[in-house]
Design a protein around this motif. Structure first.
Motif, PDB file in Angstrom:
ATOM      1  N   TYR A  70       0.850  -1.191   0.083  1.00 57.52           N
ATOM      2  CA  TYR A  70       0.049   0.152   0.005  1.00 57.52           C
ATOM      3  C   TYR A  70       0.780   1.279  -0.148  1.00 57.52           C
ATOM      4  CZ  TYR A  70      -3.866  -3.321   1.196  1.00 57.52           C
ATOM      5  OH  TYR A  70      -4.610  -4.332   1.174  1.00 57.52           O
ATOM      6  N   PHE A  71       0.718   1.869  -0.893  1.00 53.79           N
ATOM      7  CA  PHE A  71       1.570   3.563  -1.300  1.00 53.79           C
ATOM      8  C   PHE A  71       1.036   4.350   0.127  1.00 53.79           C
ATOM      9  CE2 PHE A  71       2.503   7.399  -3.105  1.00 53.79           C
ATOM     10  CZ  PHE A  71       3.925   7.296  -2.988  1.00 53.79           C
ATOM     11  N   ASN A  72      -0.294   4.198   0.346  1.00 53.04           N
ATOM     12  CA  ASN A  72      -0.770   5.126   1.311  1.00 53.04           C
ATOM     13  C   ASN A  72      -0.825   6.760   0.675  1.00 53.04           C
ATOM     14  OD1 ASN A  72      -1.642   2.981   2.999  1.00 53.04           O
ATOM     15  ND2 ASN A  72       0.453   3.153   4.068  1.00 53.04           N
ATOM     16  N   PRO A  73      -1.396   7.046  -0.327  1.00 50.82           N
ATOM     17  CA  PRO A  73      -1.079   8.415  -0.862  1.00 50.82           C
ATOM     18  C   PRO A  73      -1.474   9.574  -0.131  1.00 50.82           C
ATOM     19  CG  PRO A  73      -2.793   7.100  -1.873  1.00 50.82           C
ATOM     20  CD  PRO A  73      -2.175   6.258  -0.967  1.00 50.82           C
ATOM     21  N   GLU A  74      -2.515   9.326   0.749  1.00 52.71           N
ATOM     22  CA  GLU A  74      -2.873  10.373   1.531  1.00 52.71           C
ATOM     23  C   GLU A  74      -2.321  10.842   2.788  1.00 52.71           C
ATOM     24  OE1 GLU A  74      -4.325  11.942  -0.527  1.00 52.71           O
ATOM     25  OE2 GLU A  74      -4.700  10.462  -2.042  1.00 52.71           O
ATOM     26  N   GLU A  75      -1.498   9.935   3.176  1.00 49.57           N
ATOM     27  CA  GLU A  75      -0.782  10.125   4.572  1.00 49.57           C
ATOM     28  C   GLU A  75       0.293  11.044   4.391  1.00 49.57           C
ATOM     29  OE1 GLU A  75       0.781   6.541   6.270  1.00 49.57           O
ATOM     30  OE2 GLU A  75      -0.995   5.521   6.477  1.00 49.57           O
ATOM     31  N   LEU A  76       0.688  11.655   5.507  1.00 48.96           N
ATOM     32  CA  LEU A  76       1.502  12.831   5.453  1.00 48.96           C
ATOM     33  C   LEU A  76       3.090  12.162   5.229  1.00 48.96           C
ATOM     34  CD1 LEU A  76       0.241  15.276   8.258  1.00 48.96           C
ATOM     35  CD2 LEU A  76      -0.136  15.308   5.777  1.00 48.96           C
ATOM     36  N   VAL A  77       3.803  12.555   4.522  1.00 44.16           N
ATOM     37  CA  VAL A  77       5.014  12.190   4.149  1.00 44.16           C
ATOM     38  C   VAL A  77       6.052  12.611   5.418  1.00 44.16           C
ATOM     39  CG1 VAL A  77       5.934  14.450   2.927  1.00 44.16           C
ATOM     40  CG2 VAL A  77       7.078  11.978   2.534  1.00 44.16           C
ATOM     41  N   THR A  78       7.005  11.867   5.830  1.00 44.66           N
ATOM     42  CA  THR A  78       7.839  12.216   7.111  1.00 44.66           C
ATOM     43  C   THR A  78       9.240  12.583   6.705  1.00 44.66           C
ATOM     44  OG1 THR A  78       8.555  10.163   7.590  1.00 44.66           O
ATOM     45  CG2 THR A  78       6.409  11.154   8.371  1.00 44.66           C
ATOM     46  N   TYR A  79       9.831  13.446   7.366  1.00 43.13           N
ATOM     47  CA  TYR A  79      11.267  13.546   7.248  1.00 43.13           C
ATOM     48  C   TYR A  79      12.286  12.258   7.366  1.00 43.13           C
ATOM     49  CZ  TYR A  79      16.113  16.051   8.267  1.00 43.13           C
ATOM     50  OH  TYR A  79      17.394  16.400   8.220  1.00 43.13           O
ATOM     51  N   ASP A  80      11.891  11.572   8.373  1.00 45.73           N
ATOM     52  CA  ASP A  80      12.858  10.292   8.250  1.00 45.73           C
ATOM     53  C   ASP A  80      12.583   9.504   7.166  1.00 45.73           C
ATOM     54  OD1 ASP A  80      13.892  11.222  10.743  1.00 45.73           O
ATOM     55  OD2 ASP A  80      12.345  10.217  12.068  1.00 45.73           O
ATOM     56  N   GLU A  81      11.549   9.313   6.694  1.00 44.29           N
ATOM     57  CA  GLU A  81      11.299   8.438   5.808  1.00 44.29           C
ATOM     58  C   GLU A  81      11.900   8.658   4.248  1.00 44.29           C
ATOM     59  OE1 GLU A  81       7.350   7.791   3.922  1.00 44.29           O
ATOM     60  OE2 GLU A  81       6.800   9.331   4.634  1.00 44.29           O
TER      61      GLU A  81
END
Length: 391
Positions: free
Chosen positions: A283-294
């Motif tokens: 799952y790409f989870n497109p609507e989740e917020l992107v994080t610095y660490d990832e």
């Protein structure tokens, strides 16, 4: 034009008159893989023959998943071939972006015809049919029983191309040439498709619909550029398949109808944003917020200059303003011009549902589109056969 070695063609049924038929790609088989391989091969611009081992496929007997493909296939197979009377220039192999339709680039179908012998002929193949008929091909895609082939090659075994489960502890996923949805979060590496020490031969399972597409594009590449399958260009083949809306990454929640599908597929292949593996699906989870660490380490792996930017920007939110700063620093772009460009394209071009806001923390979808647009990691950064970034 879409990518590199694209041309379009028409399909006509084949009646065998000549003693020897010559083709670029020969596909042997009667299942899902054979049909998709042959269809992709001719769409990618080379002369293709499909040699089936049984009667023409009955649409009433196939699954709904494949029905749309076969309806398109059979419709094209019965199209009028009047265009064959129109003189058209041949493709210019030195300028592949400007190739045009060549009336000899056809998909020919020979139904329900067994072959008596298969053997090497120079760098290509020779297949003998009944009544002294012969097919000579440059590239062979076998989606059928390999017994006759193994006898001719004097080998004890031959294994069909097999998919791998998506696993981010290794980078081989970057060499994908198709997602294999039927096997969950799986993909096929180009280098699993190629057969060591066997040039111009691809062997695939007869039921692997997705792998058939990859085999067709790979065979067409070798034929079009007059090269060996071992010299296949990964990025060219990946680009060809993407242009036809064939997924490289097995994202369960991103479909080809998604307006950002291409950008997400490209960034997904790089691993700059990684999928969540859950219950054997990705799952790409497109609507989740992107994080610095990832995104920190993957972007640093791709771009030297990104290391300096991240050193100067420790643990900050990945909002639009900071993302613009990143892509402009790494890509040597104007910050103000990029801001203006993104504001103009935000809803109109990218179809984002959110408002343009510099302080907005980006979703994984939005970040993927911006990275793909302004840094183009899939297009401009090369990788080796293990998926390692070459800089």
């Amino acid at each position: 034009m879409k990518r590199l070695f694209f041309v379009f063609a028409f399909i006509i049924p084949l009646v065998i008159h000549a003693q020897t038929l010559k083709t670029d790609v020969l596909v042997i088989g009667s299942g899902d893989a054979a049909y998709t391989a042959s269809f992709q091969s001719f769409k990618s611009g080379v002369k293709t023959i499909l040699l089936t081992q049984k009667e023409q496929l009955d649409l009433d007997k196939i699954t709904a998943t494949h029905k749309v493909f076969y309806q398109d296939f059979l419709k094209r197979e019965t199209e009028n071939a009047n265009s064959l009377n129109i003189a058209k220039p041949k493709p210019d192999r030195k300028k592949p972006l400007k190739v045009t339709v060549d009336s000899t680039l056809l998909l020919n179908v020979i139904n329900n015809t067994p072959y008596t012998e298969i053997k090497r002929s120079g760098n290509g193949w020779e297949i003998k049919l009944a009544k002294d008929k012969t097919i000579k091909a440059r590239i062979l895609v076998l989606a059928d029983n390999p017994d006759k082939l193994m006898g001719a090659l004097k080998i004890a075994s031959l294994n069909p191309a097999s998919s791998s489960t998506l696993n981010y502890t290794e980078n081989i996923y970057r060499t994908t040439v198709t997602s294999v949805a039927s096997a969950g979060a799986s993909f096929l590496s180009l280098y699993s498709l190629l057969i060591p020490d066997e040039e111009n031969l691809l062997y695939i399972d007869k039921d692997q619909f997705e792998i058939g597409r990859a085999a067709g594009a790979t065979a067409a590449y070798a034929a079009f550029f007059n090269t060996k399958t071992s010299l296949s260009n990964l990025k060219s083949i990946q680009g060809e398949l993407l242009a036809y809306k064939h997924a490289l990454m097995p994202f369960e929640d991103i479909k080809p109808v998604d307006s950002n599908w291409l950008a997400i597929q490209k960034v997904g292949v790089t691993g700059i944003i990684k999928a969540e593996i859950k219950q054997k699906k990705a799952y790409f989870n497109p609507e989740e917020l992107v994080t610095y660490d990832e995104i920190k380490q993957p972007i640093k792996d791709y771009y030297y200059k990104a290391q300096i930017w991240f050193d100067d920007h420790q643990h900050i939110p990945i909002n639009l303003e900071n993302t613009i700063s990143l892509v402009c620093y790494v890509g040597n772009k104007s910050v103000e011009a990029t801001k203006a460009e993104l504001q103009k394209r935000w809803n109109k071009n990218y179809k984002f549902s959110s408002k343009y806001d510099l302080k907005k923390v980006l979703t994984r979808r939005e970040f993927a589109v911006i990275i793909n647009e302004y840094l183009k990691p899939f297009d401009v950064v090369n990788i080796d056969k293990t998926g390692r970034v070459i800089r």
